[in-house]
Design an enzyme around this catalytic site. Structure first.
Site, PDB file in Angstrom:
ATOM      1  N   ASP A   1      41.376  30.398  43.484  1.00  0.00           N
ATOM      2  CA  ASP A   1      39.976  30.367  43.912  1.00  0.00           C
ATOM      3  C   ASP A   1      39.330  29.005  43.734  1.00  0.00           C
ATOM      4  O   ASP A   1      38.255  28.748  44.258  1.00  0.00           O
ATOM      5  CB  ASP A   1      39.163  31.345  43.049  1.00  0.00           C
ATOM      6  CG  ASP A   1      39.182  32.756  43.592  1.00  0.00           C
ATOM      7  OD1 ASP A   1      39.357  32.925  44.804  1.00  0.00           O
ATOM      8  OD2 ASP A   1      39.006  33.684  42.785  1.00  0.00           O
TER       9      ASP A   1
HETATM   10  C1  GLC Z   1      35.924  31.000  39.094  1.00  0.00           C
HETATM   11  C2  GLC Z   1      37.067  31.174  38.144  1.00  0.00           C
HETATM   12  C3  GLC Z   1      38.195  31.902  38.778  1.00  0.00           C
HETATM   13  C4  GLC Z   1      37.696  33.143  39.439  1.00  0.00           C
HETATM   14  C5  GLC Z   1      36.527  32.869  40.356  1.00  0.00           C
HETATM   15  C6  GLC Z   1      35.995  34.144  40.918  1.00  0.00           C
HETATM   16  O1  GLC Z   1      36.277  30.178  40.116  1.00  0.00           O
HETATM   17  O2  GLC Z   1      37.540  29.977  37.661  1.00  0.00           O
HETATM   18  O3  GLC Z   1      39.170  32.209  37.826  1.00  0.00           O
HETATM   19  O4  GLC Z   1      38.738  33.690  40.189  1.00  0.00           O
HETATM   20  O5  GLC Z   1      35.525  32.207  39.679  1.00  0.00           O
HETATM   21  O6  GLC Z   1      34.957  33.958  41.818  1.00  0.00           O
HETATM   22  C1  GLC Z   2      40.742  35.201  39.290  1.00  0.00           C
HETATM   23  C2  GLC Z   2      40.496  35.978  40.553  1.00  0.00           C
HETATM   24  C3  GLC Z   2      41.710  35.977  41.440  1.00  0.00           C
HETATM   25  C4  GLC Z   2      42.209  34.591  41.626  1.00  0.00           C
HETATM   26  C5  GLC Z   2      42.460  33.893  40.306  1.00  0.00           C
HETATM   27  C6  GLC Z   2      42.872  32.459  40.454  1.00  0.00           C
HETATM   28  O1  GLC Z   2      41.631  35.906  38.485  1.00  0.00           O
HETATM   29  O2  GLC Z   2      40.098  37.287  40.283  1.00  0.00           O
HETATM   30  O3  GLC Z   2      41.405  36.561  42.681  1.00  0.00           O
HETATM   31  O4  GLC Z   2      43.368  34.633  42.394  1.00  0.00           O
HETATM   32  O5  GLC Z   2      41.288  33.937  39.544  1.00  0.00           O
HETATM   33  O6  GLC Z   2      41.840  31.646  40.858  1.00  0.00           O
END
Ligand code: GLC
Ligand code: GLC
Length: 817
Positions: free
Chosen positions: A489
């Site tokens: 993400d």
């Molecule tokens: C932030 C976090 C990530 C998560 C995301 C969800 O980017 O670092 O881990 O998946 O928020 O929106």
């Molecule tokens: C968080 C989110 C997941 C994402 C991950 C890596 O765990 O829930 O959707 O893939 O962060 O950013």
């Protein structure tokens, strides 16, 4: 040091001192009413949606930690205490908290009075039950004053924490005998209320927080309790609470039990009132549903019966896959706790934990498809229904809303779409469901796009659109465009944000149309064959051939543009520059593309797969797991986005993002390296670090999303336990790939890849209507390879166990070598 231990026979984790390094929680509920309960009885509950229909108020990031929950105060003469330690942090003579499957039990003692509390949510009902037993262990009669306490949330947890100019005027309650009704907003558009009741007459009650606590007091010094007298207050606005005052006379040795119920009740619109509101009269709510619910749990025996039914439910669920091995840590994780966590992540998605506030994220498209993996063998029908919900939030071009709301099941407009890995996860989820169940009929289900029935198509067409989305959205190297981000993400290659507070996930200041993801490319090669296989099975052979050609082209693009010499690249940025390459200063190597490429089988023949895994080991491995990338980014890079926003060693910037470690485990099993596969499995597996709890801090019975990486200030410290894709993926890695008991289209495959020192193991697997009792013999000390298999005493050709579907148990003996 340890703060407790596993009780494997009871399937409980026993916490033996209350001051754990962080609140260690459990989940209650498996239908649509849920609670979170900590080892000091903190937490809250909600009906279906942790944001919209919350019953108990809970303050996140509070001082002191974990304030608020279901509290019971005891007063014996001048001694006042809270038997679950918090909120008074009472010095107790005994304390124990047992977190079990869907229930939590406390037992403690002080002043010669033993206390036990069993908290759970009964199957099929919308209430929490707290059965409390007081036992006089002294030689003299005791006159105990007991006070219950919960603080009501005004339903919408977000407004509850922000809109005080309104909130302080709207609170309304009713009290009748031992029942406290919370009916805020019932006079207008709500037709639900909460009831907090006890099955015994009360000496008094309170519903106004200030009367109970005192304006300047915390939960640890409620004035009503300290004075031994409830105020019989009726809340009008401000902060409604529910407190019962019970007087219990206990002769020496005597025990008394009480059943407290906190329930959610709904009335049909036309039956809301017993007596509608009139000027000066708030209106009397229709209590029929509350009375029916309370009637059911009006005795301790009835509560015990409901708990026994819950225990049976879990016993049955966990009988679907069991493991017996010399390594008890692995066996209890794979057989019990990992599956339990999978159920919780399936139900909660990423909504409510001690790190997820319940007001933020809805159900993730990507997350929910992955959560299925660890859950589908437990309750396949619910997985099926979930798949159809998820698919209905897909757009006609195959892209998808990144999240949807559990109450409405509609896509979430605020976050929108553009996470270009999302569509492929649907193929993966559906293929896993079909491999487990053999139910191809799901492919014929008509499913709307964007929840619009007028443009519904079969689920098969949804999968086709998913597949095509990747093909139709490629960049200059023939690799998939990343969009806002892929699985990571925080790899936001079109974001270019310089404004504080701007969302990295939804901002796109630079729509280059060229940033590409090698991870999506590898994922396409990993899940694409399942799409092609499903095409063949529904007799769409031309489509299957088209799919296979597209996969081959993707492999060629990866070979040509995504191999960096010693590992796979991660991406190309919006300027066409490499990410995850030896040419980069920081972020030279990433875990995701390497894990997925090798899981997809890329480079298996020519040694690149082994090389990539060796590079992962060399550059990313640590004692606590494999970090996501190295070297950590020292500075913020506008062209990379959120990944570089984190301090080195945390989260996506070189943290151990546990979710992706199992990809390496699985990749290692593809290479047949059982020793290394198991090593990567154990490093992040919590029971192996149980005696390191002061550093790890999180619950030793569940996975955390992240463990701080080697560049971090507190390397090895975990955060964000419970709601993480780590649950499903580690379950897949241990059960499908290490132990090797893997559902496939035509049967159950047994293909173990274990450490050479593991002499064997036993597993039982329920699969499509039959039970497989599997014994694996590895006296040969192999890491992989099946020499022979017998089923019910007869030799089997190969290692694919047939589908029996006969409701019987079958004995399988697998000899490795
Ligand atoms: C932030 C976090 C990530 C998560 C995301 C969800 O980017 O670092 O881990 O998946 O928020 O929106
Ligand atoms: C968080 C989110 C997941 C994402 C991950 C890596 O765990 O829930 O959707 O893939 O962060 O950013």
């Amino acid at each position: 040091m340890q703060y407790g231990h596993f009780d494997d026979d009871a399937r409980e984790y026993v916490i033996t001192r209350p001051d754990t390094p962080y609140p260690w929680i459990n989940y209650l509920g498996c239908d649509d009413f849920y609670g979170i309960i900590s080892n000091t009885s903190g937490g809250y509950c909600f009906y279906r949606d942790a944001k919209m229909l919350r019953l108990i108020r809970y303050r996140y990031n509070n001082v002191p930690a974990d304030a608020g929950g279901r509290y019971f105060y005891l007063k014996d003469g001048d001694t006042v205490w809270t038997p679950t330690w918090k909120p008074m942090k009472s010095k107790l003579d005994r304390y124990e908290c047992r977190h079990g499957m869907g229930y939590t039990k406390f037992s403690s003692a002080k002043n010669g009075l033993a206390y036990s509390q069993t908290s759970f949510i009964p199957l099929g009902d919308k209430c929490e039950i707290h059965k409390i037993t007081l036992t006089n262990e002294s030689k003299a009669e005791k006159n105990i004053d007991m006070f219950s306490f919960i603080e009501f949330c005004l339903w919408n947890a977000q407004d509850d924490m922000s809109n005080f100019q309104r909130n302080f005027s709207i609170g309304e309650v009713e009290v009748h005998g031992s029942c406290i009704y919370h009916k805020t907003e019932y006079r207008e558009r709500r037709n639900h209320y909460a009831v907090w009741a006890v099955n015994t007459p009360v000496a008094g009650f309170d519903t106004d927080r200030q009367t109970f606590l005192g304006l300047y007091n915390g939960f640890d010094e409620p004035q009503a309790v300290l004075s031994g007298k409830a105020g019989n207050s009726i809340a009008a606005g401000w902060s409604p609470i529910g407190s019962h005052h019970i007087k219990a006379k206990l002769s020496a040795g005597e025990s008394k039990s009480f059943v407290f119920v906190l329930g959610f009740c709904e009335n049909p619109e036309d039956q809301k009132w017993e007596k509608p509101a009139a000027p000066g009269n708030a209106g009397i709510i229709n209590k029929k549903p509350a009375k029916a619910m309370l009637e059911k749990y009006s005795t301790p025996e009835a509560a015990d019966k409901a708990l026994a039914a819950l225990n049976d439910y879990w016993k049955n669920l966990l009988s679907k896959f069991t493991v017996d091995a010399e390594d008890k840590k692995m066996a209890r994780m794979a057989g019990v706790w990992n599956q339990y966590q999978c159920m919780v992540t399936f139900l909660m998605s990423r909504s409510a934990s001690y790190f997820e506030s319940g007001i933020g994220r809805g159900m993730g498209f990507r997350d929910s498809n992955q959560d299925l993996l660890g859950f589908v063998h437990l309750v396949p029908e619910r997985a099926r229904a979930r798949i159809l919900d998820i698919a209905a939030t897909q757009f006609p071009d195959g892209s998808a809303y990144h999240q949807y709301q559990p109450l409405t099941k509609r896509g979430n407009n605020e976050i929108g779409s553009g996470f270009n890995d999302d569509p492929l996860w649907l193929i993966f989820g559906v293929a896993s469901y079909i491999k487990e169940t053999g139910d191809y009929s799901i492919l014929d289900e008509k499913v709307p796009f964007d929840n619009d029935d007028s443009i519904a198509e079969t689920l098969f067409v949804h999968l086709q659109r998913s597949f095509n989305y990747t093909i139709n959205n490629k960049g200059p190297h023939g690799l998939p465009l990343i969009g806002r981000a892929d699985w990571n993400d925080c790899l936001n290659l079109n974001c270019f944000s310089s404004t504080p507070g701007e969302s990295f996930q939804t901002t796109a200041n630079f729509e280059s149309g060229i940033a590409e993801s090698v991870m999506i490319a590898a994922m396409f090669v990993f899940v694409g064959p399942d799409y092609a296989e499903l095409c063949r099975r529904v007799k769409q052979n031309d489509e299957a051939a088209r799919a296979e050609k597209a996969i081959t082209e993707m492999v060629e693009a990866i070979n040509k543009h995504a191999w960096d010499g010693e590992w796979f690249l991660r991406a190309y940025d919006a300027h066409g520059k490499k990410i995850g390459s030896k040419e980069c200063e920081d972020g030279k190597i990433y875990i995701e593309s390497n894990g997925f490429a090798v899981m997809a089988g890329i480079g298996l023949e020519d040694g690149r797969a082994a090389k990539a895994m060796d590079s992962v080991k060399e550059h990313l491995d640590t004692p606590y797991g494999i970090v996501i990338l190295q070297p950590a980014y020292k500075d913020y890079h506008i062209e990379l986005g959120e990944v570089t926003s984190y301090p080195p060693g945390y989260k996506e910037n070189a943290g151990i993002f546990c979710h992706n470690n199992p990809w390496i485990t699985i990749a290692e099993t593809k290479l047949g390296r059982g020793n290394r596969a198991f090593e990567t499995y154990t490093k992040i597996c919590p029971p192996y670090r149980e005696d390191d709890s002061d550093l790890r801090r999180m619950e030793p019975y569940v996975y955390a999303q992240m463990v701080a990486g080697k560049d971090a200030v507190r390397a090895g410290e975990a955060k964000n336990s419970w709601l993480t894709g780590t649950a499903a993926w580690t379950f897949v890695s241990i059960s499908h790939y290490i132990l090797g008991v893997r559902p496939s289209y035509d049967g159950l495959l047994v293909d173990p890849c274990i450490p050479s020192s593991m002499k064997g193991f036993k597993a039982t697997r329920h699969f499509r209507g039959a039970d497989y009792h599997i014994t694996v013999d590895n006296s040969a000390g192999a890491e992989k390879g099946v020499k022979s298999v017998t089923v019910d005493g007869k030799p089997l050709d190969g290692n694919l166990l047939p589908v029996f579907g006969d409701g019987k148990a079958h004995d399988v003996v697998v000899t490795m070598g």
